[in-house]
Design a protein around this motif. Sequence first.
Motif, mmCIF file in Angstrom:
data_model
loop_
_atom_site.group_PDB
_atom_site.id
_atom_site.type_symbol
_atom_site.label_atom_id
_atom_site.label_comp_id
_atom_site.label_asym_id
_atom_site.label_seq_id
_atom_site.Cartn_x
_atom_site.Cartn_y
_atom_site.Cartn_z
ATOM 1 N N ILE A 39 21.874 -36.769 -21.961
ATOM 2 C CA ILE A 39 22.144 -35.353 -22.220
ATOM 3 C C ILE A 39 23.643 -35.123 -22.116
ATOM 4 O O ILE A 39 24.301 -35.607 -21.190
ATOM 5 N N ALA A 40 24.178 -34.384 -23.066
ATOM 6 C CA ALA A 40 25.606 -34.092 -23.058
ATOM 7 C C ALA A 40 25.932 -33.196 -21.869
ATOM 8 O O ALA A 40 25.166 -32.291 -21.540
ATOM 9 N N PRO A 41 27.054 -33.439 -21.215
ATOM 10 C CA PRO A 41 27.425 -32.587 -20.079
ATOM 11 C C PRO A 41 27.771 -31.183 -20.563
ATOM 12 O O PRO A 41 28.135 -30.985 -21.721
ATOM 13 N N LYS A 92 23.695 -27.761 -13.204
ATOM 14 C CA LYS A 92 23.807 -29.046 -12.524
ATOM 15 C C LYS A 92 22.456 -29.748 -12.423
ATOM 16 O O LYS A 92 22.384 -30.978 -12.428
ATOM 17 N N MET A 93 21.356 -28.975 -12.334
ATOM 18 C CA MET A 93 20.041 -29.570 -12.119
ATOM 19 C C MET A 93 19.384 -30.067 -13.405
ATOM 20 O O MET A 93 18.560 -30.979 -13.347
ATOM 21 N N ILE A 94 19.705 -29.504 -14.544
ATOM 22 C CA ILE A 94 19.038 -29.879 -15.790
ATOM 23 C C ILE A 94 19.217 -31.365 -16.118
ATOM 24 O O ILE A 94 18.231 -32.040 -16.423
ATOM 25 N N PRO A 95 20.422 -31.934 -16.058
ATOM 26 C CA PRO A 95 20.530 -33.374 -16.358
ATOM 27 C C PRO A 95 19.744 -34.251 -15.386
ATOM 28 O O PRO A 95 19.111 -35.224 -15.793
ATOM 29 N N ALA A 96 19.761 -33.907 -14.116
ATOM 30 C CA ALA A 96 19.015 -34.703 -13.135
ATOM 31 C C ALA A 96 17.514 -34.604 -13.382
ATOM 32 O O ALA A 96 16.796 -35.612 -13.338
ATOM 33 N N ALA A 97 17.047 -33.414 -13.652
ATOM 34 C CA ALA A 97 15.614 -33.227 -13.898
ATOM 35 C C ALA A 97 15.192 -33.906 -15.198
ATOM 36 O O ALA A 97 14.104 -34.478 -15.273
ATOM 37 N N SER A 98 16.031 -33.867 -16.210
ATOM 38 C CA SER A 98 15.659 -34.487 -17.486
ATOM 39 C C SER A 98 15.581 -36.003 -17.354
ATOM 40 O O SER A 98 14.702 -36.633 -17.944
ATOM 41 N N ARG A 99 16.472 -36.610 -16.577
ATOM 42 C CA ARG A 99 16.386 -38.059 -16.350
ATOM 43 C C ARG A 99 15.083 -38.407 -15.626
ATOM 44 O O ARG A 99 14.422 -39.382 -15.962
ATOM 45 N N TYR A 100 14.720 -37.605 -14.652
ATOM 46 C CA TYR A 100 13.472 -37.836 -13.903
ATOM 47 C C TYR A 100 12.262 -37.719 -14.826
ATOM 48 O O TYR A 100 11.367 -38.552 -14.795
#
Length: 123
Positions: A39-41, A92-100
């Motif tokens: 996901i793009a930052p 900040k949480m969207i990239p972490a949640a998407s990886r999970y």
Amino acid sequence: MTARKRASATATTTAAAADLRPAQADHKSPESTSSDPSIAPPKWGVIGKLSLLFSIPYFYLLFYHYKIQQELKRSILINAGLSLAGFFVTLKMIPAASRYVLRHSLFGYDIYKKGTPQGTVKV
């Protein structure tokens, strides 16, 4: 009226396994998830400029245009601050949640784009 008999457990498991094979062939294997694009930052410059652009009229109306009680102004500012903080926490949480979610294969495909290249994008 006769009683229905259940099929044996081995017959059901082999039939269920045969039904699952074509569905598994349609999706990519879990090993190929590592080659998916990340996901793009967030674009912090654009977000900051838009936040500033939209907050200037808000604060103008709050502090100068309308005569609002001091306690109510304080409550509105606290609400605006918490909303802004919640927005940045969400970013900040969207990239972490998407990886999970992708790692555990919890995704879907857009059914209205089936048969097109966009139909293979994980949603």
